[in-house]
Motif scaffolding. Structure first.
Motif, PDB file in Angstrom:
ATOM      1  N   ASP A  15      37.544  27.498  43.350  1.00  0.00           N
ATOM      2  CA  ASP A  15      36.900  27.537  42.085  1.00  0.00           C
ATOM      3  C   ASP A  15      37.194  26.279  41.416  1.00  0.00           C
ATOM      4  N   PHE A  41      30.599  30.113  40.462  1.00  0.00           N
ATOM      5  CA  PHE A  41      31.860  29.702  41.187  1.00  0.00           C
ATOM      6  C   PHE A  41      31.505  28.513  41.994  1.00  0.00           C
ATOM      7  N   TYR A  78      29.762  38.268  39.521  1.00  0.00           N
ATOM      8  CA  TYR A  78      30.961  37.573  39.677  1.00  0.00           C
ATOM      9  C   TYR A  78      32.139  38.033  40.160  1.00  0.00           C
ATOM     10  N   SER A  79      32.487  39.089  39.441  1.00  0.00           N
ATOM     11  CA  SER A  79      34.024  39.782  39.680  1.00  0.00           C
ATOM     12  C   SER A  79      34.153  40.084  41.299  1.00  0.00           C
ATOM     13  N   VAL A  82      34.314  36.791  43.325  1.00  0.00           N
ATOM     14  CA  VAL A  82      35.434  36.069  43.601  1.00  0.00           C
ATOM     15  C   VAL A  82      36.622  36.770  44.333  1.00  0.00           C
ATOM     16  N   GLN A  86      38.467  35.161  47.573  1.00  0.00           N
ATOM     17  CA  GLN A  86      39.901  34.951  47.572  1.00  0.00           C
ATOM     18  C   GLN A  86      40.249  35.193  49.018  1.00  0.00           C
ATOM     19  N   THR A  93      42.970  39.413  49.528  1.00  0.00           N
ATOM     20  CA  THR A  93      42.445  39.646  48.297  1.00  0.00           C
ATOM     21  C   THR A  93      42.957  41.153  47.909  1.00  0.00           C
TER      22      THR A  93
END
Length: 455
Positions: A15, A41, A78-79, A82, A86, A93
């Motif tokens: 990011d 992102f 978005y959450s 992400v 990861q 993650t």
């Protein structure tokens, strides 16, 4: 050769808008109402395409996005994105700690991005940990069982069916059962033992067949019904024993303080808890109990006769205090379950509760504690007088009407099993010789068999 400067690390790219060559615009599900509708992102084409065939086709194929530096993914939070990134950048993650809905959202995105072949195993392990440790997930086992088939997670399938079978009589009432795929229903019928009655199982399987009318072949439906018909009346190998004759079960003890009708709001009503004690006369392993519910007179003759569900907490403790020892031998189990009851057409209702196995050894005092959880109409538990004479247990009064149990493989002449904490004390007076278990010392529960003619 020594590595100078630490080399390349992925966090230098993750990011990072300065080094990014593609921006992924997502739905912003973070922050308050004043936050922007989207959040970006900052990614890298070569990394995304290497890990995801979805991005490989999008960024290096014939799609218009191949020439764009900003790509919009509508409907993708978005959450969740992400967390997936990861894994893409770091190979891991953190997925624990969320709700089942969040996990479904997460893995749905994983599948959309065609990353499931890479993340399937780690995600399955996370699901296994959650159903073993998180109470809210345990209540959604039927839904998770269906997801295990949709997501092709064999270990999760086995874990779910194992847990569901242990309290199948409760899960069969769950509306989510109707949404199970055919493979899940077939796997359940091939599982043994399954803790419910044949009548309960057949009713649920028939409801599932009706729900999927037109989706499955008639021959398949007949095969499911035939599998159920081949089962015994009780689909498990434990024994039933009624503490009270059938005629006495219709005549519970009157409460010490009769409850008058009242018009209090539901949340102001008295919260009830109950406790029963038993003295064990011969060792056995407890697997379940039955209790009897009745309408709550606080709500009046009409409002107390309702159909609803409520959370019940059951705690069982077994304690032995040997005479020649300063130590107490104690064992306890707790279950939180959803009790579904319907008192609209009947004055009382029997409820079967299966529990994790708990040893009840001779001379132990076993205490059953019941308490309703949360708000809602609390039905009352029937209380009965002294248990009928038997060689297994003694109770002056009890809210438990039946026990579901397993005899030990061998007993000594004093009725103790080989692992009984009190065995050493009995050896102070005589030498113990063990013999195989016999079922003749307890009268079986004939009333439950006669009451199951609806099968």
């Amino acid at each position: 050769m020594a590595l100078i400067g630490g080399g390349f690390t992925p966090n230098k790219l993750f990011d990072n808008p300065e080094l990014s060559d593609v921006a992924i615009v997502l739905d912003n599900d973070e922050g308050g109402a004043t936050s922007t509708e989207t959040k970006t992102f900052h990614g890298h084409r070569v990394i995304l395409a290497t890990m995801s065939d979805y991005f490989r086709s999008m960024l290096y194929g014939s799609f218009v996005e191949a020439t764009k530096k900003e790509i919009r993914l509508p409907g993708v939070p978005y959450s969740a994105f992400v967390k997936v990134m990861q894994f893409v950048y770091y190979g891991w993650t953190r997925m624990e700690g969320g709700t089942l809905a969040e996990a479904v959202e997460h893995y749905t995105l994983v599948r959309m991005l065609l990353l499931d072949s890479k993340m399937n195993s780690s995600f399955e392990q996370m699901m296994l940990r959650q159903i073993n440790t998180v109470e809210a997930w345990k209540k959604d086992l039927v839904t998770i069982f269906a997801l295990a088939f949709e997501w092709d997670m064999p270990s999760l399938k086995k874990a779910c069916i194992s847990k569901i079978s242990e309290t199948a009589n409760e899960f069969l009432e769950n509306s989510s059962f109707l949404k199970l795929p055919l493979g899940a229903v077939q796997m359940m019928l091939d599982t043994s033992p399954i803790y419910c009655t044949r009548a309960e199982l057949r009713q649920t399987i028939q409801a599932w067949i009706d729900h999927h009318n037109g989706e499955i072949a008639a021959g398949t439906a007949d095969e499911l019904i035939q599998k159920v018909s081949k089962l015994k009346k009780f689909c498990y190998n434990f024994k039933h024993f009624s503490l009270y004759p059938k005629k006495d079960q219709d005549k519970p003890e009157e409460p010490e303080q009769p409850l008058a009708e009242c018009s209090k709001p539901m949340e102001a009503l008295q919260a009830y808890s109950y406790k029963s004690k038993m003295k064990i006369l011969k060792c056995f392993t407890l697997k379940g109990i039955k209790i009897c519910l009745k309408a709550n007179p606080q709500l009046g003759p009409q409002h107390g006769r309702i159909k609803s569900e409520l959370e019940l907490c059951l705690n069982i403790s077994s304690t032995i205090s040997p005479v020649f020892s300063e130590y107490k031998y104690s064992n306890s189990k707790q279950r939180n379950l959803t009790v579904r009851y319907d008192l609209t057409q009947q004055e009382q209702q029997s409820v079967t509760i299966f529990v994790p196995e708990i040893k009840c050894c001779k001379d132990a005092q076993v205490i059953f504690s019941f308490s309703w959880q949360g708000s809602g109409v609390q039905p009352l538990l029937h209380k009965y007088g002294p248990a009928r004479s038997n060689k297994k247990l003694k109770a002056d009064s009890s809210y438990v009407t039946h026990i579901i149990y397993r005899n030990e493989d061998e007993y000594d002449s004093d009725g103790r099993c080989q692992s009984c904490p009190g065995l050493y004390e009995s050896d102070q007076y005589s030498s113990s010789s063990f013999f195989e278990s016999s079922d003749e010392e307890m009268e079986p529960d004939r009333s439950s068999e006669n009451a199951s003619n609806e099968d």
